[in-house]
Design a protein around this motif. Structure first.
Motif, PDB file in Angstrom:
ATOM      1  N   ILE A 126       0.846  -0.959  -0.050  1.00 26.96           N
ATOM      2  CA  ILE A 126       0.082   0.176   0.038  1.00 26.96           C
ATOM      3  C   ILE A 126       0.798   1.230   0.048  1.00 26.96           C
ATOM      4  N   ILE A 127       0.745   2.089  -1.178  1.00 27.99           N
ATOM      5  CA  ILE A 127       1.705   3.287  -1.303  1.00 27.99           C
ATOM      6  C   ILE A 127       0.717   4.573  -0.936  1.00 27.99           C
ATOM      7  N   ASP A 128       0.949   5.298  -0.239  1.00 26.16           N
ATOM      8  CA  ASP A 128       0.412   6.705   0.081  1.00 26.16           C
ATOM      9  C   ASP A 128       0.999   7.466  -0.530  1.00 26.16           C
ATOM     10  N   LYS A 129       0.328   8.137  -1.709  1.00 27.90           N
ATOM     11  CA  LYS A 129       0.772   8.919  -2.660  1.00 27.90           C
ATOM     12  C   LYS A 129       1.185  10.155  -1.990  1.00 27.90           C
ATOM     13  N   ILE A 130       0.552  10.725  -0.956  1.00 26.44           N
ATOM     14  CA  ILE A 130       0.637  12.014  -0.388  1.00 26.44           C
ATOM     15  C   ILE A 130       1.951  12.034   0.526  1.00 26.44           C
ATOM     16  N   THR A 131       1.976  11.301   1.125  1.00 25.22           N
ATOM     17  CA  THR A 131       3.347  11.183   2.186  1.00 25.22           C
ATOM     18  C   THR A 131       4.404  10.361   1.674  1.00 25.22           C
ATOM     19  N   SER A 132       4.140   9.538   0.472  1.00 28.13           N
ATOM     20  CA  SER A 132       5.159   8.695  -0.256  1.00 28.13           C
ATOM     21  C   SER A 132       5.644   7.781   0.955  1.00 28.13           C
ATOM     22  N   PHE A 157     -10.342   1.875   3.311  1.00 31.68           N
ATOM     23  CA  PHE A 157     -10.835   0.771   2.592  1.00 31.68           C
ATOM     24  C   PHE A 157     -11.292  -0.340   3.304  1.00 31.68           C
ATOM     25  N   GLU A 158     -12.136  -1.020   2.822  1.00 32.58           N
ATOM     26  CA  GLU A 158     -12.819  -2.124   3.433  1.00 32.58           C
ATOM     27  C   GLU A 158     -12.028  -3.190   2.116  1.00 32.58           C
ATOM     28  N   ILE A 159     -11.199  -4.154   2.351  1.00 27.24           N
ATOM     29  CA  ILE A 159     -10.813  -4.806   1.517  1.00 27.24           C
ATOM     30  C   ILE A 159     -10.915  -6.559   1.778  1.00 27.24           C
ATOM     31  N   TYR A 160     -11.432  -7.176   0.816  1.00 24.27           N
ATOM     32  CA  TYR A 160     -11.943  -8.514   0.784  1.00 24.27           C
ATOM     33  C   TYR A 160     -11.193  -9.253  -0.240  1.00 24.27           C
ATOM     34  N   VAL A 161     -10.437 -10.456   0.135  1.00 22.07           N
ATOM     35  CA  VAL A 161      -9.869 -11.276  -0.958  1.00 22.07           C
ATOM     36  C   VAL A 161     -10.610 -12.537  -0.819  1.00 22.07           C
ATOM     37  N   PHE A 180      -2.470  -9.055 -10.405  1.00 25.00           N
ATOM     38  CA  PHE A 180      -1.473  -9.711 -10.699  1.00 25.00           C
ATOM     39  C   PHE A 180      -0.407  -9.322 -10.026  1.00 25.00           C
ATOM     40  N   ALA A 181       0.713 -10.288  -9.547  1.00 18.62           N
ATOM     41  CA  ALA A 181       1.758  -9.751  -8.849  1.00 18.62           C
ATOM     42  C   ALA A 181       2.982  -9.369  -9.903  1.00 18.62           C
ATOM     43  N   THR A 182       3.190 -10.166 -10.798  1.00 16.83           N
ATOM     44  CA  THR A 182       4.091 -10.068 -11.777  1.00 16.83           C
ATOM     45  C   THR A 182       4.076  -8.909 -12.663  1.00 16.83           C
ATOM     46  N   ASN A 183       2.817  -8.474 -12.953  1.00 15.34           N
ATOM     47  CA  ASN A 183       2.486  -7.385 -13.714  1.00 15.34           C
ATOM     48  C   ASN A 183       1.202  -6.584 -13.302  1.00 15.34           C
ATOM     49  N   ALA A 184       1.653  -5.688 -12.372  1.00 16.10           N
ATOM     50  CA  ALA A 184       0.653  -4.852 -11.796  1.00 16.10           C
ATOM     51  C   ALA A 184      -0.095  -3.950 -12.448  1.00 16.10           C
ATOM     52  N   ALA A 185       0.388  -3.475 -13.785  1.00  7.53           N
ATOM     53  CA  ALA A 185      -0.271  -2.668 -14.523  1.00  7.53           C
ATOM     54  C   ALA A 185      -1.453  -3.213 -15.326  1.00  7.53           C
ATOM     55  N   ILE A 186      -1.595  -4.442 -15.360  1.00  3.98           N
ATOM     56  CA  ILE A 186      -2.512  -4.977 -15.972  1.00  3.98           C
ATOM     57  C   ILE A 186      -4.120  -4.703 -15.498  1.00  3.98           C
ATOM     58  N   ASN A 187      -4.291  -4.942 -14.167  1.00  2.00           N
ATOM     59  CA  ASN A 187      -5.384  -4.533 -13.653  1.00  2.00           C
ATOM     60  C   ASN A 187      -4.808  -3.673 -12.201  1.00  2.00           C
ATOM     61  N   ASN A 232      -5.214   8.858  -3.778  1.00  2.00           N
ATOM     62  CA  ASN A 232      -4.361   9.012  -2.648  1.00  2.00           C
ATOM     63  C   ASN A 232      -3.477   7.594  -2.439  1.00  2.00           C
ATOM     64  N   TYR A 233      -4.159   6.688  -2.831  1.00  7.25           N
ATOM     65  CA  TYR A 233      -3.480   5.316  -2.584  1.00  7.25           C
ATOM     66  C   TYR A 233      -3.163   4.464  -3.879  1.00  7.25           C
ATOM     67  N   ASP A 234      -2.070   3.664  -3.906  1.00  6.76           N
ATOM     68  CA  ASP A 234      -1.862   2.418  -4.742  1.00  6.76           C
ATOM     69  C   ASP A 234      -2.030   1.160  -3.961  1.00  6.76           C
ATOM     70  N   ILE A 235      -2.492   0.150  -4.395  1.00  9.51           N
ATOM     71  CA  ILE A 235      -2.572  -1.135  -3.743  1.00  9.51           C
ATOM     72  C   ILE A 235      -2.235  -2.159  -4.884  1.00  9.51           C
ATOM     73  N   ILE A 236      -0.924  -2.713  -4.618  1.00  9.12           N
ATOM     74  CA  ILE A 236      -0.399  -3.684  -5.334  1.00  9.12           C
ATOM     75  C   ILE A 236      -0.427  -4.966  -4.574  1.00  9.12           C
ATOM     76  N   LEU A 237      -0.486  -6.077  -5.563  1.00 11.08           N
ATOM     77  CA  LEU A 237      -0.505  -7.546  -4.943  1.00 11.08           C
ATOM     78  C   LEU A 237       0.975  -7.930  -4.996  1.00 11.08           C
ATOM     79  N   LYS A 238       1.650  -8.251  -3.765  1.00 15.06           N
ATOM     80  CA  LYS A 238       2.785  -8.645  -3.707  1.00 15.06           C
ATOM     81  C   LYS A 238       3.137 -10.289  -3.814  1.00 15.06           C
ATOM     82  N   ASN A 239       2.248 -10.833  -2.907  1.00 13.25           N
ATOM     83  CA  ASN A 239       2.414 -12.549  -2.553  1.00 13.25           C
ATOM     84  C   ASN A 239       1.249 -12.963  -1.933  1.00 13.25           C
ATOM     85  N   CYS A 240       1.095 -14.213  -2.038  1.00 12.70           N
ATOM     86  CA  CYS A 240       0.198 -14.913  -1.367  1.00 12.70           C
ATOM     87  C   CYS A 240       0.735 -16.220  -0.579  1.00 12.70           C
ATOM     88  N   GLY A 241       0.189 -16.748   0.538  1.00 15.31           N
ATOM     89  CA  GLY A 241       0.640 -17.649   1.216  1.00 15.31           C
ATOM     90  C   GLY A 241      -0.221 -18.207   2.234  1.00 15.31           C
TER      91      GLY A 241
END
Length: 128
Positions: A39-45, A63-67, A106-113, A119-128
């Motif tokens: 989770i990247i906060d674009k305002i505070t970096s 946000f309310e996030i459901y996976v 997608f973790a390998t190519n976050a630009a697809i979706n 204010n925020y960027d949310i990117i998938l990193k990993n699953c476990g």
């Protein structure tokens, strides 16, 4: 007789390859599994990595996030990690809160979706 042996041989080879390809795809959809999100906060970096349990509603930032599920696919020789993610905005006071994001990440190519928010960027990193 020889044709029956050939058919049995091809039948065994087919099922051997089929079982091998199924081992290369893992579907994680238990409550014990988790997803790591950048989770990247674009305002505070500032960047934070959050672990979110699958099949549970989590509140992070605004946000309310459901996976729903995560898929680990290594059939192409590299590990492709994808997750079905739903994100709602908590700050929106209307009762009919719509999804800001309801798609695969997608973790390998976050630009697809990508999750696009001012204010925020949310990117998938990993699953476990």
């Amino acid at each position: 007789m020889a044709t029956k042996i050939v058919y049995i041989f091809f039948f065994l080879i087919f099922f051997q390859f089929e079982s091998k390809s199924n081992e290369q795809v893992k579907i994680l959809e238990n409550e014990n599994n988790f997803v790591e999100l950048n989770i990247i906060d674009k305002i505070t970096s500032r960047r934070s990595i959050e672990k979110i349990n699958i099949k549970k509603i989590n509140t992070l930032k605004d946000f309310e996030i459901y996976v729903d599920k995560c898929i680990l696919d290594s059939r192409k020789g590299i590990l492709e990690t994808s997750a079905l993610v739903q994100i709602k905005d908590i700050k929106n006071p209307s009762k009919d809160r719509v999804f800001l994001f309801n798609n695969w990440m997608f973790a390998t190519n976050a630009a697809i979706n990508a999750f696009e928010h001012p204010n925020y960027d949310i990117i998938l990193k990993n699953c476990g």
